[in-house]
Design an enzyme around this catalytic site. Structure first.
Site, mmCIF file in Angstrom:
data_model
loop_
_atom_site.group_PDB
_atom_site.id
_atom_site.type_symbol
_atom_site.label_atom_id
_atom_site.label_comp_id
_atom_site.label_asym_id
_atom_site.label_seq_id
_atom_site.Cartn_x
_atom_site.Cartn_y
_atom_site.Cartn_z
ATOM 1 N N LYS A 40 0.493 -1.299 -0.267
ATOM 2 C CA LYS A 40 -0.159 -0.410 -0.188
ATOM 3 C C LYS A 40 0.880 1.343 0.173
ATOM 4 O O LYS A 40 1.652 1.610 1.260
ATOM 5 C CB LYS A 40 -0.954 -0.068 1.231
ATOM 6 C CG LYS A 40 -2.004 1.036 1.244
ATOM 7 C CD LYS A 40 -1.716 1.544 1.053
ATOM 8 C CE LYS A 40 -1.003 3.447 2.201
ATOM 9 N NZ LYS A 40 -1.060 4.293 1.618
ATOM 10 N N GLU A 63 9.478 1.195 10.570
ATOM 11 C CA GLU A 63 10.763 2.045 10.591
ATOM 12 C C GLU A 63 10.268 3.654 10.986
ATOM 13 O O GLU A 63 9.297 4.505 10.144
ATOM 14 C CB GLU A 63 11.194 2.189 9.441
ATOM 15 C CG GLU A 63 11.848 0.683 9.159
ATOM 16 C CD GLU A 63 12.861 0.129 10.343
ATOM 17 O OE1 GLU A 63 13.220 1.236 10.585
ATOM 18 O OE2 GLU A 63 13.181 -1.010 9.530
ATOM 19 N N LEU A 64 10.051 4.295 12.512
ATOM 20 C CA LEU A 64 8.972 5.235 12.393
ATOM 21 C C LEU A 64 10.449 6.720 12.556
ATOM 22 O O LEU A 64 11.202 6.709 12.573
ATOM 23 C CB LEU A 64 8.251 4.712 13.621
ATOM 24 C CG LEU A 64 7.421 3.801 13.455
ATOM 25 C CD1 LEU A 64 7.197 3.775 14.924
ATOM 26 C CD2 LEU A 64 6.694 3.648 12.589
#
Ligand code: SIN
Length: 514
Positions: free
Chosen positions: A206, A282-283
């Protein structure tokens, strides 16, 4: 000066980038500009017929329309990805054959590099040189994981029982759902997808609603590369939340890999807990950038420019909080200011541009509110600090501010824009404590030529990635990921494949060795 290009030319394949640069960006759209999503090897519209517009942030013109899909199509994608996972054309091929498919894909990505860069600049606004650098960066993951695909080895462990063998295999997780961001529309799709495919998983992607076109172009190339139908699927939407929740709650999805905001990452983590799903996140970061008095100041300024202004500051690893030791502060600031003021700002397709627009109105609004808050708390603008509406709606001047209060949002939170906050410090202890005071722990940078200090500070910084005397540490061979609220898991390197494999232990008994 070309901010990322010089660094990437060293890191990646400089010959390739130079050859890209000889090509001019195409004015006509190539066959890689796609209007449909890719599910089960078919190019599809949304069942409802709904679409959404993709705009060029440099001028807000519509550059494409793609299907606005819902959980209906996402479920279809999960079904075909599940079927493809067990199909002999994927499940039974050898690691070498999987590796070859990835190599085919990589070759096509390289051949169509200028087209891919053109699409990236059009949909996310980054300067063309940066998009070309991202092609090289992105393909380096496909190349790396094509090589790693052949080395997903197991183990034969010495058993404590007679007449038994302990075998350990690494098997693909199954269907992996990949949710990718807009700031690296190519590299972050490839960093996740190439690892997952190398491991033998199938994927449903997405992509971010701002930048679906690059991902669709990659899907087209995967089709031409003969990656079997259903192995690589792309669902486009501008209503991400229900699809994200479907990924979390569906038992068909064995792993989720997400790059994006900490808030959304936490939500996905919570939602996936019900099925104890493998989640890799992974922020956001809030990287410190420290200049010690022993640093080579010219190099430190170069590093600062790369660490801050790559993609107009819109990267998770961007340096946010700059700390400079008192004795070298004035010298560093003077050189930095000169380089910041010399940056060329404009639409990414224009020759020589180094800073493009912010990606969308929400990012601009956020940055402006951060600046307002900082100035209300007595920060001082050294340069920039302006919305550059005369260039375009989403352009913001590269900025340096000083005297930033620790309570200011721009200091505490990820900026995601071209703003440097500069602070003086006196001692190593003081600066390390301040650097570690953030809840985020993705990356950190420092410049020092004192070897003792290099090891000491590198070990003390509470981050997943430390850049010492460099402003950019990312590369395919190395693990990428953070600690604290910056995420879980690692991408890249051989670690990246582990996120998509499960360990199976086989105890083989009844052997006749006695
Ligand atoms: C990111 O900003 O999420 C990725 C940056 C990188 O790969 O260097």
């Amino acid at each position: 000066m070309c901010i990322t290009l010089s660094t990437f030319c060293r890191m990646c394949n400089s010959r390739l980038i130079r050859s890209f640069l000889r090509h001019k960006s195409s004015t006509t759209k190539t066959s890689l500009w796609l209007k449909q999503a890719y599910i089960g090897g078919e190019w599809l519209d949304a069942t409802s017929g709904a679409t959404f517009e993709v705009r060029n942030p440099a001028n807000m013109k519509v550059i494409g329309c793609v299907p606005n899909m819902t959980v209906v199509e996402a479920q279809k994608a999960l079904d075909v990805a599940t079927k493809a996972f067990y199909a002999p054309e994927w499940r039974q091929i050898t690691a070498r054959e999987r590796s070859q498919l990835l190599k085919n894909w990589n070759t096509l990505i390289l051949q169509r590099g200028t087209d891919l860069a053109d699409i990236m600049t059009a949909e996310c606004g980054k300067p063309l040189t940066e998009s070309l650098a991202e092609v090289a960066y992105g393909q380096s993951f496909v190349e790396w994981f094509a090589e790693e695909a052949r080395r997903i080895d197991g183990q034969l462990i010495a058993s404590s029982m007679r007449n038994q063998e302990v075998l350990v295999l690494r098997e693909p997780l199954g269907v992996a759902a990949l949710i990718t961001p807009w700031n690296f529309p190519m590299a972050l799709v490839l960093r996740k997808a190439a690892a997952a495919l190398a491991a033998g998983c199938t994927v449903v992607i997405k992509p971010a609603e701002d930048t679906p076109l690059t991902c669709l172009a990659l899907a087209k190339l995967s089709e031409i590369a003969c990656i079997p139908a259903g192995v690589f699927n792309v669902v486009t939407t501008n209503k991400a939340a229900p699809i994200g929740d479907l990924f979390c709650r569906s038992p068909q999805v064995c792993g989720i890999s997400f790059t994006g905001s900490t808030e959304v990452g936490k939500h996905l983590f919570r939602e996936s807990a019900g099925l104890l799903k493998r989640v890799s996140l992974e922020l956001g970061g809030n990287a410190p950038f420290i200049v010690f008095e022993s640093a080579d100041i010219v190099e430190a300024v170069k590093g600062a420019m790369v660490a801050k202004f790559r993609n107009a500051g819109q990267t998770c690893v961007t340096a946010n909080r700059f700390y400079v030791q008192s004795s070298v502060y004035d010298n560093f600031l003077k050189q930095l200011q000169a380089q910041v003021e010399a940056l060329k700002i404009g639409p990414g397709h224009e020759q020589g541009v180094q800073i493009g627009p912010l990606v969308n109105r929400a990012q601009l609004k956020r940055l402006k509110s951060f600046m307002k808050d900082a100035l209300q708390r007595h920060a001082k603008v050294v340069c920039g600090g302006k919305h550059l509406q005369d260039i375009g709606e989403l352009f913001y001047a590269p900025t340096i501010i000083t005297g930033v209060d620790r309570t200011a949002r721009i200091y505490r939170e990820e900026v995601f824009g071209p703003v440097i906050t500069l602070t003086k410090f006196d001692t190593e202890d003081e600066v390390v404590t301040r650097a570690n005071s953030s809840l985020r722990g993705l990356s950190g940078y420092f410049f020092s030529r004192d070897l003792q200090q290099v090891f000491r500070v590198a070990r003390r910084l509470e981050v997943g990635i430390v850049g010492v005397n460099v402003g950019l540490a990312s590369q395919a061979e190395a693990p990428f990921g953070g600690i604290k609220e910056s995420g879980v898991g690692r991408e890249g390197g051989h670690f990246g494949i582990e996120e998509f494999t499960e360990i199976k232990y086989i105890c083989l008994g009844g052997l006749k060795y006695d």
